[in-house]
Design an enzyme around this catalytic site. Structure first.
Site, mmCIF file in Angstrom:
data_model
loop_
_atom_site.group_PDB
_atom_site.id
_atom_site.type_symbol
_atom_site.label_atom_id
_atom_site.label_comp_id
_atom_site.label_asym_id
_atom_site.label_seq_id
_atom_site.Cartn_x
_atom_site.Cartn_y
_atom_site.Cartn_z
ATOM 1 N N LYS A 184 -3.867 -0.413 -6.818
ATOM 2 C CA LYS A 184 -5.227 0.163 -6.012
ATOM 3 C C LYS A 184 -4.845 1.603 -6.192
ATOM 4 C CE LYS A 184 -6.260 0.820 -1.066
ATOM 5 N NZ LYS A 184 -6.076 0.583 0.274
ATOM 6 N N ASP A 240 -12.286 4.152 5.519
ATOM 7 C CA ASP A 240 -11.327 3.095 6.332
ATOM 8 C C ASP A 240 -11.740 2.287 7.197
ATOM 9 O OD1 ASP A 240 -9.745 4.348 4.267
ATOM 10 O OD2 ASP A 240 -8.111 4.848 5.574
ATOM 11 N N ARG A 247 -13.891 0.414 -3.941
ATOM 12 C CA ARG A 247 -13.910 0.592 -2.343
ATOM 13 C C ARG A 247 -15.468 1.476 -2.025
ATOM 14 N NH1 ARG A 247 -9.874 1.586 1.283
ATOM 15 N NH2 ARG A 247 -11.055 2.925 2.339
ATOM 16 N N GLY A 259 -16.484 5.237 -2.494
ATOM 17 C CA GLY A 259 -17.932 5.125 -2.633
ATOM 18 C C GLY A 259 -18.587 6.164 -3.231
ATOM 19 N N ASP A 295 1.020 -1.082 -0.179
ATOM 20 C CA ASP A 295 0.051 -0.160 -0.081
ATOM 21 C C ASP A 295 1.052 1.380 -0.148
ATOM 22 O OD1 ASP A 295 -2.208 2.132 1.119
ATOM 23 O OD2 ASP A 295 -3.261 0.189 0.579
ATOM 24 N N ASP A 296 0.537 2.339 0.662
ATOM 25 C CA ASP A 296 1.163 3.502 0.547
ATOM 26 C C ASP A 296 2.609 3.236 1.375
ATOM 27 O OD1 ASP A 296 1.585 5.983 0.087
ATOM 28 O OD2 ASP A 296 -0.245 6.926 1.409
ATOM 29 N N ASP A 325 -5.958 5.367 -5.510
ATOM 30 C CA ASP A 325 -6.604 6.048 -4.084
ATOM 31 C C ASP A 325 -6.649 7.427 -4.397
ATOM 32 O OD1 ASP A 325 -7.509 6.799 -1.743
ATOM 33 O OD2 ASP A 325 -5.827 5.602 -0.793
HETATM 34 C C1 GLA Z 1 -6.499 5.824 2.328
HETATM 35 C C2 GLA Z 1 -7.032 4.677 2.058
HETATM 36 C C3 GLA Z 1 -6.292 3.428 2.851
HETATM 37 C C4 GLA Z 1 -4.883 3.378 2.475
HETATM 38 C C5 GLA Z 1 -4.412 4.806 2.849
HETATM 39 C C6 GLA Z 1 -2.988 5.002 2.495
HETATM 40 O O1 GLA Z 1 -6.962 6.094 3.550
HETATM 41 O O2 GLA Z 1 -8.647 4.267 2.199
HETATM 42 O O3 GLA Z 1 -6.792 2.125 2.531
HETATM 43 O O4 GLA Z 1 -4.591 3.092 1.239
HETATM 44 O O5 GLA Z 1 -5.225 5.596 2.057
HETATM 45 O O6 GLA Z 1 -2.473 6.438 2.901
#
Ligand code: GLA
Length: 723
Positions: A452, A517, A513, A496, A378-379, A454
């Site tokens: 992913k 979160d 998504r 969403g 992820d990030d 975002d």
């Molecule tokens: C958002 C996403 C999380 C994650 C963070 C990373 O909050 O919804 O799932 O990927 O960013 O910074």
């Protein structure tokens, strides 16, 4: 002189051991025993990690809690005073500048449901202006909805009696001082409740507010310091229900896999049984090869579109298993929900190459045979700056990203990465804005199999007020992804907005998504999974609603991870619901701390089979009572998967603070009998009922089935008409 010194010492010692008044800050006690529905009680900060401020006064010392909150302290009859300044915390509606977030550094994900956003919140920790969708599952709020702040009330109880109460308080009220004598009291309870009607509107309900016990301390005498007592429902904890893995060879899920023509292909036949296993396939399309000792199929997918049936044979010293897996070569990927691991819930921005490799080892050793395939960073992998020619590279934590990707592929697993269409990600790392094609090509060269993507700081580029604006960045990246040499599963992440389930497939998203979160508390599960009530019809093979990742095992959003705060029953409910919903299954825990219970949760092939069912339906909410819900979905074999959930709140709406506390630490039976009427499922006649977690047939039932479900737990069934 010597004698004098000695006497002095004795006096001093005595005064320290008996009789001397001491005090302990509430913040220095075991705060993990706080019973909250949302978030964790925090020392010297709010549950969101902010400074505690009550009506403008800063409290360096205190305990921030969500509401409701309960805490029970064993005073051992040695307490003398309890002092605190209590109130609702000032709310900073942090309309973060684009691209800013505190995510990685926090205990909670940025702006996640642990915070003040009702119903899941949104990344970035702010109300996202016009960007939030109306009526999104996950409780995302329509823009402009007035926020009604709940009234809260603090209580201090001693031995089953209220000894102080604050009266109703709201945000902005000056802190009230509680300074009470507690001499002779054995057990002291601290309670904060919400006075609004639970869940009746935005801002109402137990999860929308933060409170604090400022400067709270207990003064006591003697040597035994006050001690927090366990308070959470003390019932029978469920055990590992998944039967022990059989030594006989077995071919598990998925039974179908998608690929586009002439792209690199990697897939491991999911099989378990005593090792060594030997794999064989009757006929593999040209360009693909099978490693007979690992079951890894690799090479290039066929140029010709169509369905290739792979007749698989797996054997070991004890026997042989045979099954078919369909390889569908066409335009679609992720024909069953993606299953794998993602780093975010297992350390946030602290992710590094060592952790990824450790996760790969555990997945390939223990989970791959059950269908777990993706390893997604992820990030937190990006360098601070692009190179002079605009290339996005990795930071020092990922010194050899290609080596890591090769390692993932060598284990028959697939490699996922994360970025944002904006200039910055939610964790403030570099995003892909205006470098989309270049980044896609870079990822292609690294061997990426999953992205992913975002939204995050893209809100500084576009308000996302129209469908066109919402789709635009996702289309740009999709156009770039198809130009790479890889099959890249495309995971949209924008919480969403604009009812993404209605158009996610149009931008070739494989999943999207649908909520803010997730965090590891029941309220968050209610606000994510249980909110997927109006989007089931948009789900089909290759297109999945994503109510966020799993919060089981050891989780956390900073380098330190802790056991999930979900009870065992809640974890069963979480995994069962995600399986029924055909949601992507992305484990988000520290894999090196994978305990047997968590392993049982993710290796039950019958439960996984519900998620991976080739029909690709999403379960619908069939019936809902005050404290229970029944969800069901059709399966490819003509049967139905049914989850009966006891969703009720911890104190069942109890209004009397004295009764909110389990004073004597008695085991309480937290279960409830729930009756499933087959007609609600459209079924008539006799039905064979099987329990999926225990993998046991329960018998044949006519008309109805009654089951005992633990609080926040589930009974997960497969129901099939008997002939
Ligand atoms: C958002 C996403 C999380 C994650 C963070 C990373 O909050 O919804 O799932 O990927 O960013 O910074």
């Amino acid at each position: 002189m010597k004698h004098l010194v000695l006497i002095w010492c004795v006096i001093l010692l005595c005064s320290f051991t008996v009789g001397e008044e001491k005090s302990i800050w509430l913040g220095d006690m075991d705060l993990s025993q706080f019973d909250l529905e949302t978030g964790q009680a925090m020392k010297n900060q709010t549950t969101r990690g902010d400074t505690i401020i009550i009506a403008g006064t800063i409290y360096q010392n205190g305990v921030g809690v969500g509401v409701p909150a309960k805490y029970l302290i064993d005073l051992n009859s040695s307490g003398s005073r309890f002092y605190a300044e209590v109130g609702a915390c000032d709310r900073k509606f942090r309309a973060r500048p684009a691209g800013t977030a505190t995510a990685g550094a926090n205990q909670q994900p940025a702006g996640g449901p642990g915070g003040e956003m009702p119903g899941g919140g949104a990344p970035g920790g702010a109300m996202l202006g016009g960007a939030m969708p109306s009526g999104a599952p996950g409780g995302a709020m329509p823009f402009g909805t007035p926020r009604v702040m709940p009234t809260i009330e603090f209580f201090v109880l001693g031995d089953k009696k209220v000894i102080w109460s604050s009266g109703p308080m709201k945000t902005g009220d000056k802190a009230k001082v509680v300074d009470v004598e507690i001499g002779g009291i054995k057990k002291l309870a601290l309670i904060v409740v919400s006075q609004s009607v639970s869940g009746s509107g935005p801002g109402a309900g137990p999860f929308g507010s933060m409170a604090a016990w400022g400067n709270a301390k207990i003064t006591y005498t003697g040597n035994v310091a006050p001690k927090a007592l366990p308070l959470k429902a003390i019932g029978e904890e469920p055990k590992i229900l998944t039967p022990k893995e059989s030594d006989l060879p077995k071919i598990n899920h998925p039974k179908v896999i998608g690929a586009t023509p002439e792209k690199p292909f990697i897939f491991t036949i999911p099989a378990t049984g005593k090792k060594p296993l030997q794999f064989a396939i009757d006929k593999l399309p040209n360009g693909l090869k099978l490693d007979g000792s690992t079951g890894i199929i690799s090479g290039t997918s066929p140029a010709q579109k169509g369905t290739y049936t792979l007749n698989i044979l797996v054997k070991n010293s004890l026997g042989v298993a045979k099954d078919k897996i369909e390889l569908k070569v066409g335009n679609l990927l992720a024909l069953t929900p993606p299953m794998g691991w993602n780093s975010w819930n297992a350390g946030g921005m602290s992710v590094d190459q060592v952790k990824i490799r450790a996760a790969v080892d555990v997945i390939s050793d223990k989970l791959r045979g059950h269908g777990w395939a993706f390893v997604n960073i992820d990030d937190g992998w990006q360098a601070d700056k692009r190179t002079d020619d605009g290339e996005l590279f990795t930071n020092q934590k990922f010194s050899d990203i290609k080596g890591m990707s090769d390692y993932i592929h060598s284990k028959g697993l697939r490699f996922g990465i994360y970025s944002s269409p904006g200039p910055r990600t939610c964790g403030q790392a570099l995003g892909s804005y205006q470098h989309e094609l270049q980044d896609a090509m870079t990822w292609g060269s690294w061997g990426v199999d999953y992205l992913k993507y975002d939204w995050c700081s893209y809100r500084s580029i576009s308000a996302g007020n129209t469908l066109e604006e919402l789709e635009k960045p996702y289309k740009i990246m999709q156009d770039a992804l198809v130009k790479t040499n890889r099959d890249i599963v495309y995971s949209l992440c924008q919480y969403g907005m604009g009812d993404v389930w209605k158009w996610g497939a149009d931008v070739n998203g494989n999943s999207w998504r649908t909520t803010g979160d997730i965090t590891d508390n029941w309220r968050s599960i209610l606000n994510t999974g249980f909110k997927q009530t109006n989007n089931a019809d948009y789900v089909n093979p290759g297109h999945w609603n994503d109510p966020d990742m799993l919060v089981i095992g050891s989780v956390g959003w900073s380098a330190k991870t802790l056991p999930t705060k979900l009870t065992k029953d809640e974890q069963y409910a979480h995994v069962s619901l995600w399986s029924l919903l055909s949601s992507p299954l992305l484990i988000g825990c520290d894999m090196t701390k994978l305990d047997d219970f968590t392993l049982g949760l993710v290796t039950n092939d019958e439960v996984i089979g519900i998620n991976q069912d080739i029909l690709g339906h999403q379960a619908k909410l069939i019936t809902k009572g005050d404290d229970y819900q029944v969800w069901a979905k059709d399966l490819a074999d003509g049967s139905k998967a049914v989850g009966i959930f006891y969703t009720g709140t911890t104190d069942g709406g109890e209004k009397d603070p004295v009764k909110m506390i389990n004073w004597d630490q008695q085991k309480v039976d937290t279960s409830k009998l729930i009756n499933l009427d087959f007609s609600t499922l459209g079924l008539s006649g006799k039905q064979a009922v099987r329990n999926l977690w225990s993998q046991k047939d329960l018998g044949t039932f006519d008309g109805k089935f009654e089951t005992k479900v633990n609080q926040h737990g589930v009974t997960l069934l497969k129901i099939k008409a008997t002939k």
